[in-house]
Write a protein that holds these residues in place. Structure first.
Motif, PDB file in Angstrom:
ATOM      1  N   SER A 204       0.824  -1.210   0.000  1.00  0.00           N
ATOM      2  CA  SER A 204       0.000   0.000   0.000  1.00  0.00           C
ATOM      3  C   SER A 204       0.858   1.259   0.000  1.00  0.00           C
ATOM      4  O   SER A 204       0.515   2.254  -0.653  1.00  0.00           O
ATOM      5  N   SER A 205       1.998   1.229   0.703  1.00  0.00           N
ATOM      6  CA  SER A 205       2.887   2.392   0.713  1.00  0.00           C
ATOM      7  C   SER A 205       3.507   2.625  -0.657  1.00  0.00           C
ATOM      8  O   SER A 205       3.619   3.768  -1.117  1.00  0.00           O
ATOM      9  N   VAL A 206       3.913   1.536  -1.321  1.00  0.00           N
ATOM     10  CA  VAL A 206       4.515   1.671  -2.649  1.00  0.00           C
ATOM     11  C   VAL A 206       3.484   2.159  -3.659  1.00  0.00           C
ATOM     12  O   VAL A 206       3.784   3.003  -4.518  1.00  0.00           O
ATOM     13  N   LEU A 207       2.259   1.656  -3.595  1.00  0.00           N
ATOM     14  CA  LEU A 207       1.215   2.088  -4.533  1.00  0.00           C
ATOM     15  C   LEU A 207       0.920   3.581  -4.407  1.00  0.00           C
ATOM     16  O   LEU A 207       0.628   4.250  -5.404  1.00  0.00           O
ATOM     17  N   SER A 208       1.003   4.125  -3.200  1.00  0.00           N
ATOM     18  CA  SER A 208       0.749   5.545  -2.999  1.00  0.00           C
ATOM     19  C   SER A 208       1.960   6.415  -3.299  1.00  0.00           C
ATOM     20  O   SER A 208       1.830   7.641  -3.376  1.00  0.00           O
ATOM     21  N   THR A 209       3.140   5.798  -3.476  1.00  0.00           N
ATOM     22  CA  THR A 209       4.367   6.566  -3.685  1.00  0.00           C
ATOM     23  C   THR A 209       4.892   6.473  -5.114  1.00  0.00           C
ATOM     24  O   THR A 209       5.551   7.407  -5.587  1.00  0.00           O
ATOM     25  N   ARG A 210       4.616   5.379  -5.814  1.00  0.00           N
ATOM     26  CA  ARG A 210       5.257   5.162  -7.110  1.00  0.00           C
ATOM     27  C   ARG A 210       4.824   6.167  -8.171  1.00  0.00           C
ATOM     28  O   ARG A 210       5.519   6.344  -9.173  1.00  0.00           O
ATOM     29  N   GLU A 211       3.670   6.828  -7.985  1.00  0.00           N
ATOM     30  CA  GLU A 211       3.228   7.838  -8.947  1.00  0.00           C
ATOM     31  C   GLU A 211       3.527   9.252  -8.483  1.00  0.00           C
ATOM     32  O   GLU A 211       3.011  10.214  -9.058  1.00  0.00           O
ATOM     33  N   ALA A 212       4.348   9.398  -7.463  1.00  0.00           N
ATOM     34  CA  ALA A 212       4.727  10.735  -7.009  1.00  0.00           C
ATOM     35  C   ALA A 212       5.585  11.427  -8.059  1.00  0.00           C
ATOM     36  O   ALA A 212       6.202  10.789  -8.926  1.00  0.00           O
ATOM     37  N   ASP A 213       5.631  12.751  -8.004  1.00  0.00           N
ATOM     38  CA  ASP A 213       6.331  13.532  -9.031  1.00  0.00           C
ATOM     39  C   ASP A 213       7.811  13.184  -9.110  1.00  0.00           C
ATOM     40  O   ASP A 213       8.376  13.074 -10.210  1.00  0.00           O
ATOM     41  N   TYR A 214       8.457  13.001  -7.964  1.00  0.00           N
ATOM     42  CA  TYR A 214       9.897  12.731  -7.992  1.00  0.00           C
ATOM     43  C   TYR A 214      10.190  11.344  -8.562  1.00  0.00           C
ATOM     44  O   TYR A 214      11.231  11.133  -9.177  1.00  0.00           O
ATOM     45  N   VAL A 215       9.289  10.390  -8.377  1.00  0.00           N
ATOM     46  CA  VAL A 215       9.480   9.071  -8.964  1.00  0.00           C
ATOM     47  C   VAL A 215       9.245   9.114 -10.475  1.00  0.00           C
ATOM     48  O   VAL A 215       9.999   8.528 -11.255  1.00  0.00           O
ATOM     49  N   VAL A 216       8.207   9.826 -10.887  1.00  0.00           N
ATOM     50  CA  VAL A 216       7.935   9.973 -12.323  1.00  0.00           C
ATOM     51  C   VAL A 216       9.084  10.703 -13.006  1.00  0.00           C
ATOM     52  O   VAL A 216       9.506  10.339 -14.117  1.00  0.00           O
ATOM     53  N   ALA A 217       9.628  11.732 -12.354  1.00  0.00           N
ATOM     54  CA  ALA A 217      10.747  12.473 -12.935  1.00  0.00           C
ATOM     55  C   ALA A 217      11.984  11.591 -13.051  1.00  0.00           C
ATOM     56  O   ALA A 217      12.703  11.634 -14.063  1.00  0.00           O
ATOM     57  N   ALA A 218      12.267  10.799 -12.027  1.00  0.00           N
ATOM     58  CA  ALA A 218      13.422   9.899 -12.090  1.00  0.00           C
ATOM     59  C   ALA A 218      13.253   8.867 -13.192  1.00  0.00           C
ATOM     60  O   ALA A 218      14.215   8.541 -13.898  1.00  0.00           O
ATOM     61  N   ARG A 219      12.049   8.351 -13.363  1.00  0.00           N
ATOM     62  CA  ARG A 219      11.808   7.387 -14.429  1.00  0.00           C
ATOM     63  C   ARG A 219      11.953   8.045 -15.802  1.00  0.00           C
ATOM     64  O   ARG A 219      12.485   7.438 -16.747  1.00  0.00           O
ATOM     65  N   ALA A 220      11.500   9.306 -15.947  1.00  0.00           N
ATOM     66  CA  ALA A 220      11.620  10.010 -17.230  1.00  0.00           C
ATOM     67  C   ALA A 220      13.076  10.328 -17.561  1.00  0.00           C
ATOM     68  O   ALA A 220      13.452  10.380 -18.736  1.00  0.00           O
ATOM     69  N   LEU A 221      13.909  10.517 -16.554  1.00  0.00           N
ATOM     70  CA  LEU A 221      15.320  10.804 -16.778  1.00  0.00           C
ATOM     71  C   LEU A 221      16.132   9.548 -17.067  1.00  0.00           C
ATOM     72  O   LEU A 221      17.350   9.635 -17.276  1.00  0.00           O
ATOM     73  N   GLY A 222      15.486   8.392 -17.057  1.00  0.00           N
ATOM     74  CA  GLY A 222      16.160   7.153 -17.408  1.00  0.00           C
ATOM     75  C   GLY A 222      16.779   6.414 -16.245  1.00  0.00           C
ATOM     76  O   GLY A 222      17.664   5.567 -16.463  1.00  0.00           O
TER      77      GLY A 222
END
Length: 321
Positions: A204-222
């Protein structure tokens, strides 16, 4: 004509002559390094008396479990039958049991089995449940569905019934009574039956955190999956696990005593608080101190970890500060 500007109280001071007097007194101004969630929590914890009381008690129990000889020189296993049921005195602070063994020495040495079982069970539960929850929450899809259904199988097992089945199967008649073997079986049963709770908490903690802005930004940066998990998800999902793990240690101390009292957990020659309580039940009217002292230490240890978990929960939750 002499220069009177130096004697004039309102004479203008030359520019560039140095810092103002107030700045010189205050010294150089340093920017405070920003603190993270754990830094803020630690700063808040240091101000709570509940944290220090529970931490001191826990430190005492851990020291008792690691170095019991610092607290007593008595023999917790061997006794003299002629002094059985001896009342508390200056020679034996907690008296003697039915076999003439020093109850105080047994209470001190009993902390080792209870604390070791609780700590190792908690560590195994957090590692297995946390890893499963991280995988299920981050990958999602069929992996999440498969792991969740696998965890539901263990959720369907009543805890006491599951512990009885596991411990009776592997610790039946004719099995070795080695101290570490019995403790290993108890630890295994606790981990097997409790890890799904930690898995759901981490998921439940990961599901609420994985779409956070800093995670999305890190994924977009490769950023790689390992870097996202270790640098971004894990630090921000540890707070609920830290709180639950602290409370779980106290719960496991009580569970180990319960299983030992029922005769399916630790057994003699292992010394533990649960075994002492089980052995004293037939003599509670004649010698109530045989039950009182190990029960007092057991309740104090459980409450210490529960109080510490409550203090950590309040420190990590901004709404409760």
């Amino acid at each position: 004509m002499s220069d009177q500007s130096a004697d004039t109280p309102f004479a203008a001071k030359p520019t560039g002559a140095g810092p103002p007097a107030d700045a010189a007194l205050l010294g150089p101004v340093r920017a405070e390094k920003p603190r993270g969630l754990l830094g803020d929590a630690w700063r808040d914890l240091r101000r709570r008396p509940l944290f220090w009381v529970s931490a001191i008690l826990i430190a005492g129990f851990v020291l008792m479990a690691a170095f019991p000889s610092l607290f007593t020189s008595g023999d917790p296993v061997n006794g003299v039958v002629s002094r059985n049921f001896g009342t508390p005195s200056s020679h034996a602070w907690f008296g003697y049991d039915v076999q003439g063994r020093d109850v105080y020495a047994r209470v001190i040495y009993g902390a080792r089995a209870s604390i070791v079982v609780a700590l190792l069970s908690t560590a195994g539960t957090l590692l297995i449940g946390g890893a499963m929850g991280m995988i299920a929450g981050y990958l999602g899809g069929w992996v999440d569905a498969l792991l969740s259904r696998f965890a539901d199988v263990f959720f369907g097992l009543p805890f006491v019934l599951g512990a009885i089945v596991i411990l009776s199967t592997f610790n039946g008649a004719g099995a070795s009574n080695s101290e570490w073997r019995i403790m290993g079986l108890v630890i295994m049963s606790l981990v097997v039956l409790i890890w799904p709770v930690v898995m759901r908490l981490m998921r439940s903690s990961v599901l609420s955190t994985r779409e956070a802005d800093y995670v999305v930004a890190a994924r977009a940066l490769g950023a790689s999956t390992g870097r996202i998990v270790l640098k971004h998800l894990l630090p921000n999902c540890l707070a609920p696990l830290l709180v639950y793990g602290t409370i779980l240690v106290g719960s496991f101390i009580g569970v180990e005593a319960t299983l030992s009292f029922l005769g399916i957990g630790l057994k003699t020659p292992v010394v533990s608080w649960g075994i002492m309580i089980s052995e004293s039940q037939d003599y509670i009217r004649a010698s109530p101190f045989l039950l009182f002292f190990p029960a007092m230490f057991l309740v104090t240890a459980v409450l210490s970890f529960v109080m510490l978990g409550e203090a950590i929960r309040e420190a990590l939750d901004p709404k409760l500060r």
